[in-house]
Each structure stands twice: as structure tokens, then as C-alpha cells.
Design a protein around this motif. Structure first.
Motif, short mmCIF file in Angstrom:
data_model
loop_
_atom_site.label_atom_id
_atom_site.label_comp_id
_atom_site.label_asym_id
_atom_site.label_seq_id
_atom_site.Cartn_x
_atom_site.Cartn_y
_atom_site.Cartn_z
N GLY A 46 43.48 52.97 27.33
CA GLY A 46 43.84 51.56 27.27
C GLY A 46 45.25 51.40 26.75
N CYS A 47 45.76 50.22 26.94
CA CYS A 47 47.10 49.93 26.42
C CYS A 47 47.18 48.47 26.05
CB CYS A 47 48.16 50.29 27.44
SG CYS A 47 48.05 49.38 28.99
N ASP A 48 48.12 48.18 25.19
CA ASP A 48 48.31 46.81 24.73
C ASP A 48 49.74 46.67 24.28
OD1 ASP A 48 48.13 44.26 23.35
OD2 ASP A 48 45.98 44.61 23.25
N ILE A 49 50.26 45.48 24.40
CA ILE A 49 51.61 45.23 23.91
C ILE A 49 51.61 45.13 22.39
CG2 ILE A 49 51.60 42.70 24.06
CD1 ILE A 49 54.46 43.12 25.42
N GLN A 50 50.43 44.85 21.82
CA GLN A 50 50.30 44.73 20.37
C GLN A 50 49.61 45.98 19.81
OE1 GLN A 50 48.13 41.14 19.65
NE2 GLN A 50 49.77 39.83 20.43
N THR A 51 50.31 46.68 18.96
CA THR A 51 49.79 47.93 18.41
C THR A 51 48.51 47.73 17.59
OG1 THR A 51 52.02 48.83 18.36
CG2 THR A 51 50.40 49.94 17.00
N VAL A 52 48.47 46.69 16.78
CA VAL A 52 47.30 46.45 15.94
C VAL A 52 46.07 46.18 16.81
CG1 VAL A 52 46.28 44.92 14.21
CG2 VAL A 52 48.65 45.65 13.97
N ALA A 53 46.21 45.37 17.83
CA ALA A 53 45.09 45.08 18.73
C ALA A 53 44.64 46.34 19.46
CB ALA A 53 45.47 44.00 19.73
N ALA A 63 50.32 52.17 22.73
CA ALA A 63 50.91 50.88 22.36
C ALA A 63 52.19 51.11 21.57
CB ALA A 63 49.92 50.07 21.53
N PRO A 64 53.11 50.22 21.62
CA PRO A 64 53.13 49.03 22.46
C PRO A 64 53.55 49.37 23.89
CG PRO A 64 55.13 49.09 21.13
CD PRO A 64 54.28 50.29 20.73
N ILE A 65 52.90 48.74 24.83
CA ILE A 65 53.21 48.92 26.25
C ILE A 65 53.31 47.55 26.92
CG2 ILE A 65 52.26 49.70 28.47
CD1 ILE A 65 53.37 52.00 26.89
N ASP A 66 54.38 47.34 27.65
CA ASP A 66 54.57 46.13 28.44
C ASP A 66 54.37 46.51 29.91
OD1 ASP A 66 55.40 43.90 29.84
OD2 ASP A 66 57.34 43.74 28.82
N LEU A 67 53.23 46.15 30.48
CA LEU A 67 52.91 46.57 31.84
C LEU A 67 53.76 45.88 32.91
CD1 LEU A 67 49.04 46.93 31.67
CD2 LEU A 67 50.79 48.72 31.62
#
Length: 81
Positions: A28-35, A54-58
Motif C-alpha cells: 500500500g501507499c499513502d501521501i500521509q506517512t502516519v496514515a 510513504a509518502p507517495i504521490d500517485l
């Protein structure tokens, strides 16, 4: 892969993962590291295997490619994108 998980505060979809029946491995990936870290913890607590990036901007092709490369490096390939 997913970029975001939206869930009600008191309900986790990972409580229902069929981890006994399926060898579930999630990248998985998210732009927000905490999430991202929270989601990884939920999957692992449910008995699943997950790698979070993370952080990743798809919306950035280079960053999206990074997620795919991470999945291949960790699990040897992808079955579903």
C-alpha cells in the motif's frame, strides 16, 4: 495496491481479512506517512502481510513507479494492481 483507505473510526475492514484462507500480501501507499503506518499496523494485527510506502504521490509517475518497484523487490512480483 491502494493509495488511501477510508474507514469509519470504530470499524476496520482488516478485521474481516480471510487470512486463514488466503496468503494475503498487500503493498500500500499513502501521501500521509502516519496514515500509511496505521494501515500497515492494522493489516499486520489482523494477520496479513503488508509493506507500506510513504509518502507517495500517485499523480507523479516516478513515485507511482517507485511503489511498483518496491512491491516487486519485497514480494518478487505483482498479481493485482
Amino acid at each position: 495496491m491502494f493509495s488511501q483507505v477510508i474507514r469509519p473510526v470504530d470499524v476496520s475492514p482488516y478485521d474481516r481479512l480471510p487470512v486463514d484462507d488466503v496468503r494475503l500480501r498487500v503493498v500500500g501507499c499513502d501521501i500521509q506517512t502516519v496514515a500509511n503506518d496505521e494501515t500497515v499496523a492494522l493489516v499486520r494485527e489482523a494477520g496479513g502481510q503488508m509493506t507500506g510506502v510513504a509518502p507517495i504521490d500517485l499523480t507523479d509517475p516516478d513515485q507511482a513507479r517507485q511503489v511498483v518497484e518496491e512491491a516487486v523487490a519485497v514480494y518478487g512480483g505483482l498479481d493485482v494492481v
